[in-house]
Design an enzyme around this catalytic site. Structure first.
Site, PDB file in Angstrom:
ATOM      1  N   GLU A   1      -2.467   6.726   7.961  1.00 26.63           N
ATOM      2  CA  GLU A   1      -3.324   7.582   6.859  1.00 26.63           C
ATOM      3  C   GLU A   1      -4.456   8.283   7.509  1.00 26.63           C
ATOM      4  O   GLU A   1      -5.012   7.687   8.568  1.00 26.63           O
ATOM      5  CB  GLU A   1      -3.715   6.581   5.666  1.00 26.63           C
TER       6      GLU A   1
ATOM      7  N   LYS B   1       0.788  -1.362   0.041  1.00 27.87           N
ATOM      8  CA  LYS B   1       0.198   0.086  -0.048  1.00 27.87           C
ATOM      9  C   LYS B   1       0.792   1.379   0.045  1.00 27.87           C
ATOM     10  O   LYS B   1       0.470   2.131  -0.791  1.00 27.87           O
ATOM     11  CB  LYS B   1      -0.878  -0.186   1.230  1.00 27.87           C
TER      12      LYS B   1
ATOM     13  N   ARG C   1      -6.881  -7.844  -9.998  1.00 22.36           N
ATOM     14  CA  ARG C   1      -7.285  -9.217 -10.446  1.00 22.36           C
ATOM     15  C   ARG C   1      -8.926  -8.792 -10.787  1.00 22.36           C
ATOM     16  O   ARG C   1      -9.076  -7.629 -10.772  1.00 22.36           O
ATOM     17  CB  ARG C   1      -7.465  -9.905  -9.138  1.00 22.36           C
TER      18      ARG C   1
END
Length: 445
Positions: free
Chosen positions: A200, A116, A293
């Site tokens: 975050e 991430k 995906r």
């Protein structure tokens, strides 16, 4: 076109991939665990190979067994579905090194987006908006505390290597951060083998909106609209719809342009999803992560854009042009997907069991992608998803009305089931207004 395809997955997504493969005249090969031997995807495949016991580490994540099955059956390509090995870059490399076609993005793109923090940094460099947060893993708790003080509380504590809503916690102050940091780090080490933690900014009222992208064989990246995914429990999705009722034409243009830039930044090929957080008050959105995906919720995009995303995946993997004109993608109507899980409808705790009744709804605008039939057993070894109920209509109101009728007509007995929750949601004023956020399920409880 590919001539034979091994589906390295199970349940409804394996069944759904097999359906498209067979429509295209591709020999479909299933792999399964001992626990799944009687499920529909096994019997519907042209050929099936047992790759191990129920434990997914010994079956669906068993790279050697899956590659041996591919060799045994003469498979030309492998489609990983979602979950299991679908975002495992080493597996993608191994598949291609074995002379097989990998139906998915390149291993380098999977690696780039799998962390991430690295993904955030890449996106920021590409001009994609990112939320305030750390640009490198917090080395220890003290570093996390210092970062949170600079970012400003509340903050989200995330496993850098996590995905699918797992490995996350919210801290409203330093005391909570100290608790959540240790909890998330321990979870990340256990689940992902990587204890790296990202701090975050947390937005108390936010919507979860994502964009479907497709990296074409000729190198272009196109965006096939957005999906609203804000109906969640434990940061995991329950309902998705397209288009998002929160996204204006101007905002949609910005969303799609950012998603295309994200894909181009990593030379993306095949299907992927750029997930974002939208502040409904300001209209600002921030990159969350990229799923490299096919998504669980891909059917709503298929309806709105009139494409079969699995077919498009296979065409890209084979080096073929898409079935549609990338320069004239035109959305139509509205679609909603409900995830039918084997879990109680109040606390959402898993409730596996043997299916004694399974009667699917039908009718105009109703599609069911299911993994089970009556007589099958939903075991505790895998995800609780039993089926996806997808409804569509010319308008959101028509789609909601069809969803009500379909939920009422879907009969499942044996395992616990969350159908009653959806019946409640489809009468909820906040949901019906379209003005909802990721806290809607909590407010219903």
């Amino acid at each position: 076109m590919i001539e034979s395809l091994l589906v390295a997955n199970r349940g409804e997504i394996a069944r759904r991939i097999i359906r498209t493969a067979k429509r295209l005249g591709i020999r479909a090969i299933a792999v399964h665990s001992e626990a799944d031997a009687d499920l529909p995807f096994v019997t519907e495949a042209d050929e099936a190979v047992c790759v191990g016991p129920a434990n997914p580490a010994l079956s669906y994540r068993n790279v050697e067994a899956i590659l041996a099955a591919a060799k045994q059956t003469g498979a030309q390509a492998i489609h990983p579905g979602y979950g299991f090995l679908s975002e495992n870059a080493d597996f993608a490399r191994t598949v291609e090194a074995s002379g097989l076609i990998w139906v998915g993005p390149g291993a380098d793109a999977i690696t780039a987006m799998g962390d991430k923090i690295n993904a955030r940094n890449l996106m920021a460099a590409a001009g994609v908006p990112v939320a305030p947060g750390t640009t490198e893993p917090s080395a220890d708790l003290d570093a996390a505390v210092a970062a949170a003080a600079e970012i400003g509380y509340p903050v989200m504590v995330k496993a850098a290597a996590g995905g699918g809503g797992m490995g996350m916690g919210v801290a409203v102050d330093e005391a909570a951060l100290r608790t959540e940091y240790d909890k998330v780090r321990a979870f990340a080490e256990r689940m992902f083998g990587d204890g790296s933690v990202l701090i975050e900014r947390y937005f108390p009222r936010v919507r979860h909106v994502e964009v479907q992208i497709l990296g074409l064989a000729d190198g272009r990246v196109v965006a096939l609209g957005e999906r609203e995914c804000s109906v969640q429990r434990r940061n995991q999705k329950l309902v998705e719809e397209s288009p998002s009722p929160a996204v204006s034409p101007e905002l949609r243009e910005r969303f799609l342009a950012a998603a295309v830039r994200a894909g181009e930044a990593v030379n993306y090929r095949n299907a992927g999803t750029v997930e974002c957080l939208l502040d409904p008050t300001t209209g600002e959105f921030f990159f969350l992560e990229m799923n490299t995906r096919l998504q669980v919720e891909h059917p709503v995009t298929e309806y709105v854009y009139g494409v079969d995303l699995v077919e498009e995946q296979l065409r890209v993997a084979a080096g073929l042009a898409p079935t549609f004109d990338p320069d004239s993608l035109t959305p139509r109507g509205h679609a909603i997907e409900l995830r039918i899980n084997a879990e109680d409808p109040k606390r959402f705790l898993p409730g596996p069991g043997t299916v004694t009744t399974w009667n699917e709804p039908s009718g105009e605008g109703v599609r069911v992608d299911s993994g089970y039939v009556a007589g099958n057993t939903v075991t505790p070894f895998y995800d609780s998803l039993m089926a996806k109920l997808i409804v569509s209509g010319a308008t959101r109101e028509e789609a909601v009305e069809r969803a009500r009728a379909a939920v009422a007509g879907f009969e499942i007995a044996g395992p616990k089931c969350n159908l009653p929750f959806f019946a409640e949601l489809l009468e909820n004023g906040e949901f019906l207004s379209g003005d909802y956020d990721t806290g809607i399920v909590g407010r219903m409880r």
